[in-house]
Design an enzyme around this catalytic site. Structure first.
Site, PDB file in Angstrom:
ATOM      1  N   GLU A  53       0.831  -1.203   0.000  1.00 47.33           N
ATOM      2  CA  GLU A  53       0.000   0.000   0.000  1.00 47.33           C
ATOM      3  C   GLU A  53       0.862   1.248   0.000  1.00 47.33           C
ATOM      4  O   GLU A  53       1.963   1.263   0.538  1.00 47.33           O
ATOM      5  CB  GLU A  53      -0.924  -0.019   1.223  1.00 47.33           C
ATOM      6  CG  GLU A  53      -1.944  -1.129   1.098  1.00 47.33           C
ATOM      7  CD  GLU A  53      -2.831  -1.312   2.320  1.00 47.33           C
ATOM      8  OE1 GLU A  53      -3.942  -1.813   2.158  1.00 47.33           O
ATOM      9  OE2 GLU A  53      -2.409  -0.970   3.444  1.00 47.33           O
ATOM     10  N   CYS A  70       3.435   8.614   0.999  1.00 44.72           N
ATOM     11  CA  CYS A  70       3.954   7.687   2.005  1.00 44.72           C
ATOM     12  C   CYS A  70       4.090   6.340   1.295  1.00 44.72           C
ATOM     13  O   CYS A  70       3.093   5.778   0.832  1.00 44.72           O
ATOM     14  CB  CYS A  70       2.970   7.620   3.171  1.00 44.72           C
ATOM     15  SG  CYS A  70       3.396   6.386   4.396  1.00 44.72           S
ATOM     16  N   CYS A 118       6.617  -6.807   6.797  1.00 42.12           N
ATOM     17  CA  CYS A 118       7.732  -6.195   7.530  1.00 42.12           C
ATOM     18  C   CYS A 118       8.467  -7.250   8.325  1.00 42.12           C
ATOM     19  O   CYS A 118       7.870  -8.192   8.843  1.00 42.12           O
ATOM     20  CB  CYS A 118       7.210  -5.107   8.471  1.00 42.12           C
ATOM     21  SG  CYS A 118       8.547  -4.127   9.207  1.00 42.12           S
ATOM     22  N   CYS A 125       7.155  -4.684  15.722  1.00 43.81           N
ATOM     23  CA  CYS A 125       6.581  -3.668  16.620  1.00 43.81           C
ATOM     24  C   CYS A 125       5.152  -4.123  16.932  1.00 43.81           C
ATOM     25  O   CYS A 125       4.357  -4.307  16.000  1.00 43.81           O
ATOM     26  CB  CYS A 125       6.519  -2.311  15.940  1.00 43.81           C
ATOM     27  SG  CYS A 125       8.093  -1.756  15.294  1.00 43.81           S
ATOM     28  N   CYS A 134       1.833  -2.240  15.575  1.00 42.05           N
ATOM     29  CA  CYS A 134       1.743  -1.903  14.143  1.00 42.05           C
ATOM     30  C   CYS A 134       1.053  -3.018  13.358  1.00 42.05           C
ATOM     31  O   CYS A 134       1.408  -4.192  13.486  1.00 42.05           O
ATOM     32  CB  CYS A 134       3.143  -1.674  13.591  1.00 42.05           C
ATOM     33  SG  CYS A 134       3.152  -1.282  11.839  1.00 42.05           S
ATOM     34  N   GLY A 177       6.953  -1.854   5.830  1.00 36.89           N
ATOM     35  CA  GLY A 177       8.335  -2.322   5.783  1.00 36.89           C
ATOM     36  C   GLY A 177       9.321  -1.436   6.500  1.00 36.89           C
ATOM     37  O   GLY A 177       9.018  -0.323   6.917  1.00 36.89           O
ATOM     38  N   GLU A 178      10.516  -1.990   6.654  1.00 34.54           N
ATOM     39  CA  GLU A 178      11.611  -1.259   7.300  1.00 34.54           C
ATOM     40  C   GLU A 178      12.611  -0.905   6.189  1.00 34.54           C
ATOM     41  O   GLU A 178      13.336  -1.784   5.696  1.00 34.54           O
ATOM     42  CB  GLU A 178      12.245  -2.147   8.379  1.00 34.54           C
ATOM     43  CG  GLU A 178      13.555  -1.667   8.932  1.00 34.54           C
ATOM     44  CD  GLU A 178      13.572  -0.193   9.378  1.00 34.54           C
ATOM     45  OE1 GLU A 178      12.687   0.218  10.143  1.00 34.54           O
ATOM     46  OE2 GLU A 178      14.474   0.527   8.940  1.00 34.54           O
ATOM     47  N   SER A 181      11.875   6.027  14.665  1.00 29.74           N
ATOM     48  CA  SER A 181      10.669   5.703  15.429  1.00 29.74           C
ATOM     49  C   SER A 181      11.108   5.333  16.838  1.00 29.74           C
ATOM     50  O   SER A 181      11.462   4.187  17.107  1.00 29.74           O
ATOM     51  CB  SER A 181       9.938   4.537  14.768  1.00 29.74           C
ATOM     52  OG  SER A 181       9.589   4.909  13.468  1.00 29.74           O
ATOM     53  N   LEU A 182      11.101   6.312  17.697  1.00 31.57           N
ATOM     54  CA  LEU A 182      11.676   6.117  19.036  1.00 31.57           C
ATOM     55  C   LEU A 182      10.652   5.508  19.996  1.00 31.57           C
ATOM     56  O   LEU A 182      10.869   4.452  20.558  1.00 31.57           O
ATOM     57  CB  LEU A 182      12.193   7.481  19.540  1.00 31.57           C
ATOM     58  CG  LEU A 182      12.980   7.480  20.837  1.00 31.57           C
ATOM     59  CD1 LEU A 182      14.194   6.576  20.766  1.00 31.57           C
ATOM     60  CD2 LEU A 182      13.406   8.912  21.190  1.00 31.57           C
ATOM     61  N   HIS A 183       9.574   6.192  20.220  1.00 32.88           N
ATOM     62  CA  HIS A 183       8.447   5.745  21.052  1.00 32.88           C
ATOM     63  C   HIS A 183       8.761   5.551  22.535  1.00 32.88           C
ATOM     64  O   HIS A 183       7.859   5.553  23.361  1.00 32.88           O
ATOM     65  CB  HIS A 183       7.779   4.481  20.494  1.00 32.88           C
ATOM     66  CG  HIS A 183       7.298   4.643  19.083  1.00 32.88           C
ATOM     67  ND1 HIS A 183       6.562   5.721  18.657  1.00 32.88           N
ATOM     68  CD2 HIS A 183       7.459   3.863  17.982  1.00 32.88           C
ATOM     69  CE1 HIS A 183       6.299   5.596  17.371  1.00 32.88           C
ATOM     70  NE2 HIS A 183       6.835   4.494  16.926  1.00 32.88           N
ATOM     71  N   CYS A 232      -0.612   5.952   9.639  1.00 30.73           N
ATOM     72  CA  CYS A 232       0.610   5.244  10.057  1.00 30.73           C
ATOM     73  C   CYS A 232       0.276   3.962  10.789  1.00 30.73           C
ATOM     74  O   CYS A 232      -0.523   3.978  11.723  1.00 30.73           O
ATOM     75  CB  CYS A 232       1.396   6.069  11.064  1.00 30.73           C
ATOM     76  SG  CYS A 232       2.485   7.246  10.365  1.00 30.73           S
TER      77      CYS A 232
HETATM   78  N1  SAH Z   1       9.670   0.704   9.707  1.00 32.62           N
HETATM   79  C1  SAH Z   1       9.758   2.115   9.637  1.00 32.62           C
HETATM   80  C2  SAH Z   1       8.695   2.773   8.766  1.00 32.62           C
HETATM   81  C3  SAH Z   1       7.285   2.282   8.828  1.00 32.62           C
HETATM   82  S1  SAH Z   1       6.241   2.729  10.149  1.00 32.62           S
HETATM   83  C4  SAH Z   1       9.775   2.715  11.012  1.00 32.62           C
HETATM   84  O1  SAH Z   1       9.607   1.986  11.976  1.00 32.62           O
HETATM   85  O2  SAH Z   1      10.016   3.914  11.139  1.00 32.62           O
HETATM   86  C5  SAH Z   1       6.010   4.452  10.101  1.00 32.62           C
HETATM   87  C6  SAH Z   1       5.739   5.076  11.461  1.00 32.62           C
HETATM   88  O3  SAH Z   1       4.439   4.711  11.951  1.00 32.62           O
HETATM   89  C7  SAH Z   1       6.716   4.647  12.531  1.00 32.62           C
HETATM   90  O4  SAH Z   1       7.069   5.727  13.346  1.00 32.62           O
HETATM   91  C8  SAH Z   1       5.891   3.657  13.335  1.00 32.62           C
HETATM   92  O5  SAH Z   1       6.390   3.465  14.612  1.00 32.62           O
HETATM   93  C9  SAH Z   1       4.542   4.316  13.310  1.00 32.62           C
HETATM   94  N2  SAH Z   1       3.425   3.444  13.630  1.00 32.62           N
HETATM   95  C10 SAH Z   1       3.333   2.116  13.472  1.00 32.62           C
HETATM   96  N3  SAH Z   1       2.125   1.675  13.874  1.00 32.62           N
HETATM   97  C11 SAH Z   1       1.441   2.758  14.304  1.00 32.62           C
HETATM   98  C12 SAH Z   1       0.125   2.963  14.801  1.00 32.62           C
HETATM   99  N4  SAH Z   1      -0.728   1.955  14.931  1.00 32.62           N
HETATM  100  N5  SAH Z   1      -0.240   4.224  15.114  1.00 32.62           N
HETATM  101  C13 SAH Z   1       0.607   5.264  14.940  1.00 32.62           C
HETATM  102  N6  SAH Z   1       1.853   5.133  14.457  1.00 32.62           N
HETATM  103  C14 SAH Z   1       2.267   3.901  14.136  1.00 32.62           C
END
Ligand code: SAH
Length: 370
Positions: free
Chosen positions: A118, A131, A138, A142, A145, A189-190, A244-246, A363
Protein backbone atom coordinates in the site's frame (compact mmCIF):
# COMPACT_ATOMS: atom_id res chain seq x y z
CA UNK A 1 15.50 -21.05 -32.77
CA UNK A 2 13.76 -17.96 -31.54
CA UNK A 3 13.92 -19.35 -28.06
CA UNK A 4 17.61 -20.08 -28.48
CA UNK A 5 18.33 -16.52 -29.69
CA UNK A 6 16.43 -15.08 -26.76
CA UNK A 7 18.47 -17.05 -24.29
CA UNK A 8 21.67 -16.00 -26.03
CA UNK A 9 20.82 -12.34 -25.88
CA UNK A 10 19.80 -12.73 -22.30
CA UNK A 11 22.94 -14.60 -21.54
CA UNK A 12 24.95 -11.75 -22.99
CA UNK A 13 23.00 -9.09 -21.25
CA UNK A 14 21.90 -10.71 -18.09
CA UNK A 15 24.42 -13.25 -17.08
CA UNK A 16 27.14 -10.83 -17.96
CA UNK A 17 25.61 -7.79 -16.33
CA UNK A 18 23.45 -9.15 -13.54
CA UNK A 19 25.04 -12.32 -12.31
CA UNK A 20 22.91 -12.42 -9.19
CA UNK A 21 19.72 -12.78 -11.17
CA UNK A 22 20.94 -15.49 -13.52
CA UNK A 23 18.30 -18.03 -12.59
CA UNK A 24 15.38 -15.75 -13.34
CA UNK A 25 15.93 -15.51 -17.00
CA UNK A 26 15.39 -18.99 -18.26
CA UNK A 27 11.70 -18.84 -17.48
CA UNK A 28 10.78 -15.20 -17.70
CA UNK A 29 11.67 -12.13 -19.67
CA UNK A 30 14.03 -9.72 -18.05
CA UNK A 31 12.60 -6.55 -16.56
CA UNK A 32 14.07 -3.88 -18.80
CA UNK A 33 14.33 -1.47 -15.89
CA UNK A 34 17.14 -3.55 -14.43
CA UNK A 35 19.30 -2.21 -17.26
CA UNK A 36 21.26 1.01 -16.94
CA UNK A 37 21.22 3.58 -19.71
CA UNK A 38 24.58 2.26 -20.90
CA UNK A 39 23.26 -1.34 -20.91
CA UNK A 40 20.38 -0.19 -23.11
CA UNK A 41 22.71 1.61 -25.49
CA UNK A 42 24.82 -1.55 -25.77
CA UNK A 43 21.71 -3.64 -26.37
CA UNK A 44 20.73 -1.51 -29.36
CA UNK A 45 24.27 -1.61 -30.69
CA UNK A 46 24.28 -5.42 -30.44
CA UNK A 47 21.05 -5.74 -32.38
CA UNK A 48 22.41 -3.44 -35.08
CA UNK A 49 20.41 -0.34 -34.18
CA UNK A 50 21.61 3.11 -33.12
CA UNK A 51 22.97 3.48 -29.62
CA UNK A 52 20.98 6.63 -28.90
CA UNK A 53 17.79 4.50 -29.02
CA UNK A 54 18.98 3.41 -25.58
CA UNK A 55 18.67 7.01 -24.36
CA UNK A 56 15.19 7.30 -25.83
CA UNK A 57 13.99 4.09 -24.22
CA UNK A 58 15.59 5.08 -20.93
CA UNK A 59 13.71 8.38 -20.98
CA UNK A 60 10.42 6.54 -21.61
CA UNK A 61 11.10 4.16 -18.76
CA UNK A 62 12.10 6.69 -16.11
CA UNK A 63 11.25 10.30 -16.98
CA UNK A 64 7.94 9.34 -18.60
CA UNK A 65 7.37 6.26 -16.44
CA UNK A 66 5.95 4.25 -19.36
CA UNK A 67 3.92 1.16 -18.48
CA UNK A 68 4.36 -0.54 -21.85
CA UNK A 69 6.47 -0.54 -25.01
CA UNK A 70 3.44 0.58 -27.05
CA UNK A 71 3.58 3.97 -25.36
CA UNK A 72 7.06 4.62 -26.79
CA UNK A 73 5.74 6.40 -29.86
CA UNK A 74 9.05 7.80 -31.12
CA UNK A 75 10.40 4.25 -31.40
CA UNK A 76 9.44 2.32 -34.53
CA UNK A 77 6.90 -0.47 -34.23
CA UNK A 78 9.48 -3.05 -35.32
CA UNK A 79 11.89 -1.93 -32.57
CA UNK A 80 9.13 -1.93 -29.97
CA UNK A 81 8.24 -5.48 -31.00
CA UNK A 82 11.83 -6.49 -30.64
CA UNK A 83 11.99 -4.98 -27.17
CA UNK A 84 8.84 -6.82 -26.19
CA UNK A 85 10.41 -10.06 -27.42
CA UNK A 86 13.31 -9.82 -25.02
CA UNK A 87 12.03 -7.74 -22.17
CA UNK A 88 9.08 -6.94 -20.01
CA UNK A 89 8.23 -3.88 -17.90
CA UNK A 90 7.22 -5.03 -14.44
CA UNK A 91 5.24 -1.90 -13.73
CA UNK A 92 3.11 -1.75 -10.61
CA UNK A 93 -0.66 -1.61 -11.01
CA UNK A 94 -2.86 0.45 -8.74
CA UNK A 95 -5.48 -2.23 -8.12
CA UNK A 96 -7.71 -0.19 -5.89
CA UNK A 97 -7.75 3.45 -4.91
CA UNK A 98 -9.68 4.67 -1.87
CA UNK A 99 -10.28 8.33 -1.13
CA UNK A 100 -10.79 9.52 2.42
CA UNK A 101 -13.10 12.43 3.22
CA UNK A 102 -10.01 14.42 4.25
CA UNK A 103 -8.52 14.04 0.74
CA UNK A 104 -6.08 11.25 1.65
CA UNK A 105 -5.80 8.54 -1.01
CA UNK A 106 -4.77 4.98 -0.29
CA UNK A 107 -3.56 2.79 -3.13
CA UNK A 108 -3.47 -0.98 -3.08
CA UNK A 109 -0.58 -1.66 -5.39
CA UNK A 110 -0.26 -4.99 -7.21
CA UNK A 111 3.28 -6.15 -7.99
CA UNK A 112 4.34 -8.35 -10.90
CA UNK A 113 4.12 -11.47 -8.72
CA UNK A 114 0.61 -10.54 -7.49
CA UNK A 115 1.75 -9.49 -4.03
CA UNK A 116 0.14 -6.29 -2.76
CA UNK A 117 1.59 -3.29 -0.92
CA UNK A 118 0.00 0.00 0.00
CA UNK A 119 0.97 3.59 -0.60
CA UNK A 120 -0.73 6.77 0.53
CA UNK A 121 -1.13 10.34 -0.76
CA UNK A 122 -1.51 12.86 2.05
CA UNK A 123 -2.57 16.37 1.03
CA UNK A 124 -2.33 19.48 3.22
CA UNK A 125 -2.94 23.15 2.35
CA UNK A 126 0.54 23.58 0.99
CA UNK A 127 1.96 20.19 0.14
CA UNK A 128 1.29 16.69 -1.08
CA UNK A 129 3.20 13.92 0.62
CA UNK A 130 3.61 10.36 -0.64
CA UNK A 131 3.95 7.69 2.00
CA UNK A 132 5.54 4.68 0.31
CA UNK A 133 6.29 1.06 1.16
CA UNK A 134 9.74 -0.50 0.99
CA UNK A 135 8.91 -4.16 1.71
CA UNK A 136 5.96 -6.51 1.31
CA UNK A 137 5.05 -6.93 4.97
CA UNK A 138 7.73 -6.19 7.53
CA UNK A 139 10.58 -8.08 9.13
CA UNK A 140 10.31 -6.22 12.43
CA UNK A 141 7.75 -6.95 15.09
CA UNK A 142 6.58 -3.67 16.62
CA UNK A 143 3.56 -4.98 18.44
CA UNK A 144 1.46 -1.83 17.96
CA UNK A 145 1.74 -1.90 14.14
CA UNK A 146 -0.68 -3.63 11.76
CA UNK A 147 1.97 -4.20 9.09
CA UNK A 148 4.06 -6.25 11.53
CA UNK A 149 1.31 -8.90 11.51
CA UNK A 150 1.89 -9.54 7.82
CA UNK A 151 5.49 -10.73 8.20
CA UNK A 152 8.01 -9.94 5.51
CA UNK A 153 7.34 -11.59 2.13
CA UNK A 154 10.05 -9.84 0.14
CA UNK A 155 11.88 -6.60 -0.47
CA UNK A 156 10.57 -4.20 -3.09
CA UNK A 157 12.75 -3.55 -6.14
CA UNK A 158 13.93 0.00 -6.82
CA UNK A 159 11.47 0.40 -9.70
CA UNK A 160 8.55 -0.77 -7.54
CA UNK A 161 9.38 1.96 -5.04
CA UNK A 162 9.85 4.50 -7.83
CA UNK A 163 6.50 3.54 -9.41
CA UNK A 164 4.60 4.17 -6.16
CA UNK A 165 6.00 7.69 -6.11
CA UNK A 166 5.31 8.28 -9.81
CA UNK A 167 1.71 7.04 -9.40
CA UNK A 168 1.12 9.37 -6.45
CA UNK A 169 2.64 12.26 -8.38
CA UNK A 170 0.06 11.59 -11.13
CA UNK A 171 -2.74 11.47 -8.57
CA UNK A 172 -1.52 14.73 -7.03
CA UNK A 173 -1.62 16.42 -10.44
CA UNK A 174 -5.05 15.00 -11.16
CA UNK A 175 -6.79 15.61 -7.83
CA UNK A 176 -4.85 18.56 -6.39
CA UNK A 177 -3.49 20.24 -9.52
CA UNK A 178 0.03 20.29 -8.16
CA UNK A 179 3.06 18.07 -8.15
CA UNK A 180 4.02 15.80 -5.34
CA UNK A 181 6.18 17.79 -2.90
CA UNK A 182 7.40 15.33 -0.24
CA UNK A 183 8.06 11.63 0.22
CA UNK A 184 8.17 9.67 3.45
CA UNK A 185 9.28 6.05 3.69
CA UNK A 186 6.68 5.32 6.35
CA UNK A 187 4.52 2.80 4.54
CA UNK A 188 4.95 -0.94 4.87
CA UNK A 189 8.33 -2.32 5.78
CA UNK A 190 11.61 -1.26 7.30
CA UNK A 191 13.50 0.75 4.65
CA UNK A 192 16.92 0.08 6.18
CA UNK A 193 16.34 -3.67 5.86
CA UNK A 194 16.10 -3.04 2.11
CA UNK A 195 18.84 -0.45 2.06
CA UNK A 196 20.36 -0.95 -1.41
CA UNK A 197 17.04 -0.85 -3.23
CA UNK A 198 15.77 2.15 -1.27
CA UNK A 199 18.96 4.04 -2.14
CA UNK A 200 18.65 3.10 -5.83
CA UNK A 201 15.00 4.21 -5.86
CA UNK A 202 15.90 7.55 -4.25
CA UNK A 203 18.66 8.03 -6.81
CA UNK A 204 16.07 7.67 -9.57
CA UNK A 205 13.49 9.83 -7.78
CA UNK A 206 15.99 12.66 -7.34
CA UNK A 207 17.66 12.29 -10.74
CA UNK A 208 16.94 14.77 -13.54
CA UNK A 209 16.12 11.70 -15.61
CA UNK A 210 13.60 10.54 -13.02
CA UNK A 211 11.33 12.84 -11.03
CA UNK A 212 13.98 15.48 -10.23
CA UNK A 213 12.81 15.81 -6.64
CA UNK A 214 15.05 17.32 -4.00
CA UNK A 215 16.46 14.81 -1.48
CA UNK A 216 15.68 17.38 1.22
CA UNK A 217 12.02 16.59 0.63
CA UNK A 218 12.50 12.90 1.25
CA UNK A 219 12.46 11.32 4.72
CA UNK A 220 13.46 7.75 5.45
CA UNK A 221 11.95 6.47 8.67
CA UNK A 222 13.57 3.63 10.56
CA UNK A 223 12.93 1.68 13.72
CA UNK A 224 16.64 2.08 14.34
CA UNK A 225 19.26 -0.23 12.87
CA UNK A 226 22.55 1.23 14.10
CA UNK A 227 24.89 -0.23 11.51
CA UNK A 228 22.64 0.98 8.66
CA UNK A 229 22.32 4.46 10.14
CA UNK A 230 26.11 4.64 10.13
CA UNK A 231 26.24 3.36 6.58
CA UNK A 232 23.85 6.11 5.51
CA UNK A 233 26.18 8.64 7.11
CA UNK A 234 29.20 7.11 5.35
CA UNK A 235 27.31 7.14 2.06
CA UNK A 236 26.67 10.87 2.61
CA UNK A 237 23.01 10.57 1.77
CA UNK A 238 21.23 13.90 1.39
CA UNK A 239 17.74 12.92 2.50
CA UNK A 240 16.30 13.28 6.01
CA UNK A 241 16.31 10.66 8.72
CA UNK A 242 13.45 9.92 11.09
CA UNK A 243 13.69 7.46 13.95
CA UNK A 244 10.67 5.70 15.43
CA UNK A 245 11.68 6.12 19.04
CA UNK A 246 8.45 5.74 21.05
CA UNK A 247 10.39 5.36 24.27
CA UNK A 248 13.80 6.42 25.51
CA UNK A 249 13.77 3.69 28.17
CA UNK A 250 15.09 0.28 27.09
CA UNK A 251 12.76 -1.71 29.33
CA UNK A 252 9.70 0.06 27.89
CA UNK A 253 10.87 0.12 24.26
CA UNK A 254 11.78 -3.58 24.27
CA UNK A 255 8.22 -4.48 25.27
CA UNK A 256 6.79 -2.65 22.25
CA UNK A 257 9.63 -3.24 19.83
CA UNK A 258 11.29 -6.53 20.81
CA UNK A 259 14.28 -6.04 18.47
CA UNK A 260 15.33 -3.26 20.87
CA UNK A 261 16.99 -6.06 22.82
CA UNK A 262 19.48 -6.39 19.99
CA UNK A 263 19.65 -2.74 18.91
CA UNK A 264 19.48 -1.02 22.26
CA UNK A 265 19.02 2.69 22.80
CA UNK A 266 22.71 3.06 23.60
CA UNK A 267 23.69 1.60 20.22
CA UNK A 268 21.09 3.75 18.44
CA UNK A 269 22.37 6.81 20.26
CA UNK A 270 25.93 6.04 19.21
CA UNK A 271 24.84 5.61 15.56
CA UNK A 272 22.86 8.86 15.64
CA UNK A 273 25.81 10.76 17.06
CA UNK A 274 27.90 9.34 14.23
CA UNK A 275 25.17 10.37 11.74
CA UNK A 276 25.07 13.91 13.05
CA UNK A 277 28.87 14.29 13.12
CA UNK A 278 29.04 13.30 9.47
CA UNK A 279 25.89 14.87 8.00
CA UNK A 280 25.07 17.79 10.31
CA UNK A 281 21.47 16.91 9.63
CA UNK A 282 19.09 16.85 12.57
CA UNK A 283 16.96 13.79 13.18
CA UNK A 284 13.21 13.61 13.70
CA UNK A 285 12.01 11.34 16.48
CA UNK A 286 8.58 9.84 15.98
CA UNK A 287 6.85 9.19 19.22
CA UNK A 288 3.42 7.87 20.14
CA UNK A 289 2.26 8.36 23.73
CA UNK A 290 0.24 5.38 24.96
CA UNK A 291 -1.87 5.13 28.04
CA UNK A 292 -0.12 3.22 30.86
CA UNK A 293 2.84 2.42 28.59
CA UNK A 294 4.97 5.55 28.27
CA UNK A 295 2.91 8.33 29.83
CA UNK A 296 4.72 8.91 33.14
CA UNK A 297 7.11 11.65 34.19
CA UNK A 298 9.93 9.10 34.07
CA UNK A 299 9.19 8.54 30.36
CA UNK A 300 9.12 12.26 29.68
CA UNK A 301 12.42 12.82 31.49
CA UNK A 302 14.06 10.00 29.54
CA UNK A 303 12.92 11.49 26.22
CA UNK A 304 14.13 14.98 27.13
CA UNK A 305 17.50 13.52 28.05
CA UNK A 306 17.69 11.51 24.79
CA UNK A 307 16.86 14.64 22.80
CA UNK A 308 19.93 16.38 24.13
CA UNK A 309 22.41 14.00 22.53
CA UNK A 310 22.11 15.48 19.04
CA UNK A 311 20.01 18.25 17.45
CA UNK A 312 16.56 16.85 16.82
CA UNK A 313 12.87 17.49 16.49
CA UNK A 314 10.06 15.41 18.01
CA UNK A 315 6.84 14.50 16.25
CA UNK A 316 4.24 13.32 18.72
CA UNK A 317 2.08 11.10 16.53
CA UNK A 318 -1.48 10.19 17.27
CA UNK A 319 -1.99 6.47 17.79
CA UNK A 320 -4.07 4.72 15.15
CA UNK A 321 -5.69 1.81 16.89
CA UNK A 322 -5.32 -1.58 15.29
CA UNK A 323 -7.97 -4.09 16.02
CA UNK A 324 -6.91 -5.85 19.24
CA UNK A 325 -7.15 -2.80 21.52
CA UNK A 326 -4.00 -3.65 23.49
CA UNK A 327 -2.68 -0.13 23.04
CA UNK A 328 -4.62 3.08 23.64
CA UNK A 329 -3.74 6.66 22.94
CA UNK A 330 -2.79 8.48 26.18
CA UNK A 331 -4.98 11.34 27.42
CA UNK A 332 -4.41 14.87 26.21
CA UNK A 333 -2.92 15.71 29.60
CA UNK A 334 -0.02 13.34 29.02
CA UNK A 335 0.56 14.77 25.55
CA UNK A 336 0.57 18.30 26.92
CA UNK A 337 3.04 17.29 29.62
CA UNK A 338 5.39 15.91 26.95
CA UNK A 339 4.98 18.98 24.83
CA UNK A 340 5.68 21.39 27.68
CA UNK A 341 8.70 19.49 28.94
CA UNK A 342 10.27 19.47 25.49
CA UNK A 343 9.48 23.11 24.79
CA UNK A 344 10.96 24.12 28.11
CA UNK A 345 14.24 22.63 26.93
CA UNK A 346 13.87 24.39 23.55
CA UNK A 347 13.38 21.13 21.69
CA UNK A 348 11.13 21.49 18.65
CA UNK A 349 7.97 19.46 19.05
CA UNK A 350 4.97 19.00 16.75
CA UNK A 351 1.78 17.18 17.47
CA UNK A 352 0.76 15.25 14.35
CA UNK A 353 -2.86 14.36 13.81
CA UNK A 354 -3.50 11.30 11.69
CA UNK A 355 -4.96 11.47 8.22
CA UNK A 356 -7.05 8.97 6.32
CA UNK A 357 -8.16 6.96 9.35
CA UNK A 358 -11.57 6.21 7.80
CA UNK A 359 -9.84 4.20 5.06
CA UNK A 360 -7.14 2.61 7.29
CA UNK A 361 -4.47 4.70 5.61
CA UNK A 362 -2.84 6.17 8.70
CA UNK A 363 0.61 5.24 10.06
CA UNK A 364 0.76 1.65 11.19
CA UNK A 365 -2.64 0.77 9.73
CA UNK A 366 -1.35 -0.48 6.40
CA UNK A 367 -2.18 -4.15 6.37
CA UNK A 368 -3.77 -4.91 2.99
CA UNK A 369 -7.23 -4.97 4.53
CA UNK A 370 -8.99 -3.98 1.34
N1 SAH B 1 9.67 0.70 9.71
C1 SAH B 1 9.76 2.12 9.64
C2 SAH B 1 8.69 2.77 8.77
C3 SAH B 1 7.28 2.28 8.83
S1 SAH B 1 6.24 2.73 10.15
C4 SAH B 1 9.77 2.72 11.01
O1 SAH B 1 9.61 1.99 11.98
O2 SAH B 1 10.02 3.91 11.14
C5 SAH B 1 6.01 4.45 10.10
C6 SAH B 1 5.74 5.08 11.46
O3 SAH B 1 4.44 4.71 11.95
C7 SAH B 1 6.72 4.65 12.53
O4 SAH B 1 7.07 5.73 13.35
C8 SAH B 1 5.89 3.66 13.34
O5 SAH B 1 6.39 3.46 14.61
C9 SAH B 1 4.54 4.32 13.31
N2 SAH B 1 3.43 3.44 13.63
C10 SAH B 1 3.33 2.12 13.47
N3 SAH B 1 2.13 1.67 13.87
C11 SAH B 1 1.44 2.76 14.30
C12 SAH B 1 0.12 2.96 14.80
N4 SAH B 1 -0.73 1.96 14.93
N5 SAH B 1 -0.24 4.22 15.11
C13 SAH B 1 0.61 5.26 14.94
N6 SAH B 1 1.85 5.13 14.46
C14 SAH B 1 2.27 3.90 14.14
Amino acid sequence: MLFYTTICIRAKFVIGLHPVNKTLFLNSKQDIRELSKEDLRQFFKKIGDKEFRGNQVYEWLWTKNAHSFEEMTNISLATREQLAKYFTINHIKVDKMQRSNDGTIKNAVRLYDDLIVESVLIPTETRTTACVSSQVGCSLNCNFCATARLKRMRNLNPDEIFDQVAAINQQSLLYHQRKLSNIVFMGMGEPLMNYENVIKAIEKITSEEGLAMSPKRITVSTSGIPEKIKKMADDEVKFNLALSLHSARDEVRTKMMPFNRKWSLASIREALEYWYRKTKSRVTYEYVVWKDVNDTQKDIDALVKFCKYIPCKVNLIEYNPIDDGEYQQADDQALTAYQQALEQERITVNVRRSRGKDIDAACGQLANKS
